[in-house]
Write a protein that holds these residues in place. Structure first.
Motif, PDB file in Angstrom:
ATOM      1  N   GLY A  77       0.807  -1.211   0.000  1.00 59.78           N
ATOM      2  CA  GLY A  77       0.000   0.000   0.000  1.00 59.78           C
ATOM      3  C   GLY A  77       0.841   1.262   0.000  1.00 59.78           C
ATOM      4  N   ARG A  78       0.273   2.309   0.559  1.00 66.34           N
ATOM      5  CA  ARG A  78       0.942   3.621   0.600  1.00 66.34           C
ATOM      6  C   ARG A  78       1.401   3.885   2.028  1.00 66.34           C
ATOM      7  N   VAL A  79       2.715   4.043   2.210  1.00 72.71           N
ATOM      8  CA  VAL A  79       3.293   4.241   3.542  1.00 72.71           C
ATOM      9  C   VAL A  79       3.839   5.657   3.639  1.00 72.71           C
ATOM     10  N   SER A  80       3.412   6.384   4.678  1.00 75.03           N
ATOM     11  CA  SER A  80       3.877   7.754   4.901  1.00 75.03           C
ATOM     12  C   SER A  80       4.609   7.836   6.237  1.00 75.03           C
ATOM     13  N   LEU A  81       5.721   8.566   6.244  1.00 76.67           N
ATOM     14  CA  LEU A  81       6.445   8.817   7.490  1.00 76.67           C
ATOM     15  C   LEU A  81       5.885  10.101   8.100  1.00 76.67           C
ATOM     16  N   LEU A  82       5.197   9.985   9.222  1.00 79.69           N
ATOM     17  CA  LEU A  82       4.580  11.143   9.864  1.00 79.69           C
ATOM     18  C   LEU A  82       5.539  11.868  10.796  1.00 79.69           C
ATOM     19  N   GLN A  83       6.385  11.110  11.471  1.00 82.77           N
ATOM     20  CA  GLN A  83       7.310  11.711  12.433  1.00 82.77           C
ATOM     21  C   GLN A  83       8.375  10.689  12.801  1.00 82.77           C
ATOM     22  N   GLY A  84       9.528  11.178  13.216  1.00 79.94           N
ATOM     23  CA  GLY A  84      10.529  10.255  13.737  1.00 79.94           C
ATOM     24  C   GLY A  84      11.933  10.602  13.300  1.00 79.94           C
ATOM     25  N   GLY A  85      12.855   9.799  13.745  1.00 74.91           N
ATOM     26  CA  GLY A  85      14.251   9.990  13.410  1.00 74.91           C
ATOM     27  C   GLY A  85      15.095   8.876  13.995  1.00 74.91           C
ATOM     28  N   LEU A 119       9.928   5.875  14.950  1.00 71.14           N
ATOM     29  CA  LEU A 119       9.251   6.282  13.726  1.00 71.14           C
ATOM     30  C   LEU A 119       7.750   6.181  13.941  1.00 71.14           C
ATOM     31  N   VAL A 120       7.022   7.134  13.391  1.00 71.62           N
ATOM     32  CA  VAL A 120       5.561   7.064  13.350  1.00 71.62           C
ATOM     33  C   VAL A 120       5.169   7.049  11.878  1.00 71.62           C
ATOM     34  N   ILE A 121       4.529   5.957  11.444  1.00 71.66           N
ATOM     35  CA  ILE A 121       4.178   5.811  10.035  1.00 71.66           C
ATOM     36  C   ILE A 121       2.681   5.584   9.891  1.00 71.66           C
ATOM     37  N   ALA A 122       2.158   5.940   8.716  1.00 69.76           N
ATOM     38  CA  ALA A 122       0.750   5.688   8.375  1.00 69.76           C
ATOM     39  C   ALA A 122       0.714   4.776   7.160  1.00 69.76           C
ATOM     40  N   VAL A 123      -0.082   3.711   7.227  1.00 69.74           N
ATOM     41  CA  VAL A 123      -0.184   2.729   6.139  1.00 69.74           C
ATOM     42  C   VAL A 123      -1.625   2.738   5.623  1.00 69.74           C
ATOM     43  N   ALA A 124      -1.777   3.061   4.332  1.00 70.72           N
ATOM     44  CA  ALA A 124      -3.113   3.101   3.718  1.00 70.72           C
ATOM     45  C   ALA A 124      -3.148   2.206   2.482  1.00 70.72           C
ATOM     46  N   HIS A 125      -4.329   1.680   2.177  1.00 74.44           N
ATOM     47  CA  HIS A 125      -4.568   0.890   0.965  1.00 74.44           C
ATOM     48  C   HIS A 125      -3.670  -0.340   0.893  1.00 74.44           C
ATOM     49  N   SER A 126      -3.342  -0.916   2.038  1.00 76.69           N
ATOM     50  CA  SER A 126      -2.521  -2.132   2.036  1.00 76.69           C
ATOM     51  C   SER A 126      -3.421  -3.359   1.880  1.00 76.69           C
ATOM     52  N   PRO A 127      -2.932  -4.381   1.187  1.00 77.89           N
ATOM     53  CA  PRO A 127      -3.703  -5.636   1.102  1.00 77.89           C
ATOM     54  C   PRO A 127      -3.690  -6.420   2.413  1.00 77.89           C
ATOM     55  N   LEU A 128      -2.859  -6.009   3.371  1.00 85.52           N
ATOM     56  CA  LEU A 128      -2.738  -6.708   4.649  1.00 85.52           C
ATOM     57  C   LEU A 128      -3.724  -6.130   5.667  1.00 85.52           C
TER      58      LEU A 128
END
Length: 372
Positions: free
Chosen positions: A320-328, A340-349
């Motif tokens: 799907g679409r993975v976005s990095l929202l915050q982190g280091g 890391l804080v990530i957002a995962v959208a439209h994943s088949p999982l």
């Protein structure tokens, strides 16, 4: 043979046996064995230290951290016998210093330099005179005093300030004088009692760089106490955490920072970690509210595997679409640690599968919620 002599021989035999079982003890520069310290307070005895067992290796930079009143100063002051333990033993180079007489204590304290938070300089004496004074008291010749003070002022970067008085110096310069003075007797151990707590961040950085240089150039064992985790992160090899006079956590700095076990360690580390911004917290929902909702995951990297985090492979595995929202990610002792804080959208999982995949790459995975 008296009962006291039998106890000493038994303790010595046990210590020798432990050294055979644990060879690292033979190389320990400073050892604490069951050290306790009790003070008499207004309302009865107060235990400042309880059953401290600890080994500090020769040539390392060792940090002791804890909140105010945790027992840090009491512990470090047992090393030069400014504090006498109520129980247990302190060994330096495998020698128990508990029974030293005054002559032995004088010799011991010349092998142990100490620098303080508030510098303790004499205002009526110049930089040169402040550094020279311990040598004068020790009866060192004038020629040797001149050689030694010149050498030390060069080492700490104050050769051009030799005739200046403390009132004309910055905080960092005053601490450099204190460091030079602590080194006049060529000590093997340098104790630092909150040595950077009164300094601004930029000056703190320069003093830590100086201490690191001295450690490497002179081969000193440096033992510092502080309540500042940033100081531990920047300079120390290993660290222990004290709470209520007890040792609650210890290990290499990267390990304690990457995966703190005790609540006190987590609390002390909190200022170095970035919480979720208020704007992101307000957007989070406990459950998805549309087909476009993205699962938000918090990932923690603790550096245990020693590898660089492969973020490309991580994102690819989640689909799907993975976005990095915050982190280091930062490096401590050659290890990559971070959050890391990530957002995962439209994943088949599904949610559980995403968490399981992320757990292959991160030490800890937390579901924080969903965002649109």
């Amino acid at each position: 043979m008296s009962s006291a002599q039998r106890l000493i021989e038994t303790a010595t035999a046990i210590s020798a046996e432990r050294t055979q079982l644990h060879p690292e003890l033979a190389n320990a520069h400073v050892r604490f064995i069951g050290v306790g310290k009790t003070y008499q307070g207004q309302h009865g005895p107060v235990q400042a230290l309880q059953g401290i067992d600890l080994n500090i290796q020769r040539g390392e930079i060792f940090g002791i951290i804890g909140r105010s009143g945790a027992g840090k100063s009491s512990l470090i002051r047992t090393i030069n016998r400014l504090e006498q333990p109520s129980s247990g033993r302190v060994l330096i180079d495998q020698v128990d210093i508990g029974e030293f007489d005054e002559d032995h204590l004088v010799a011991l304290r010349r092998r142990i330099g100490m620098i303080f938070q508030h510098f303790n300089l004499m205002s009526a004496k110049t930089v040169w005179q402040n550094v020279e004074l311990p040598l004068k008291v020790a009866g060192v010749s004038q020629a040797e005093r001149h050689r030694k003070v010149s050498q030390l002022l060069d080492l700490v970067g104050l050769a051009d300030k030799r005739h200046v008085y403390p009132a004309q110096l910055s905080g960092g310069q005053k601490q450099r004088v204190g460091i030079a003075r602590a080194l006049v007797h060529d000590p093997a151990i340098l104790l630092c009692d909150e040595a950077t707590s009164a300094l601004d961040p930029e000056t703190t950085e320069s003093i830590l760089a100086l201490l690191r240089d001295i450690n490497q150039r002179l081969g000193l064992t440096v033992i510092l106490i502080t309540h500042e985790m940033a100081v531990i992160r920047d300079i120390c090899d290993r660290v222990v955490v004290l709470e209520n006079g007890q040792l609650v956590e210890q290990g290499p700095v990267w390990q304690v920072f990457g995966d703190p076990q005790h609540e006190v360690s987590k609390t002390l580390l909190a200022p170095l970690q970035h919480g979720l911004p208020a704007e992101l917290q307000q957007r989070l929902h406990p459950e998805p509210y549309s087909s476009a909702s993205a699962l938000v995951l918090g990932l923690r990297l603790n550096g245990a595997d020693g590898d660089e985090p492969d973020l490309s492979a991580l994102f690819h595995s989640l689909g799907g679409r993975v976005s990095l929202l915050q982190g280091g990610v930062e490096r401590i002792q050659g290890r990559a640690l971070g959050q890391l804080v990530i957002a995962v959208a439209h994943s088949p999982l599904d949610r559980q599968q995403l968490v399981e995949r992320a757990a292959l790459w991160a030490h800890r995975v937390e579901v924080l919620g969903y965002v649109g």
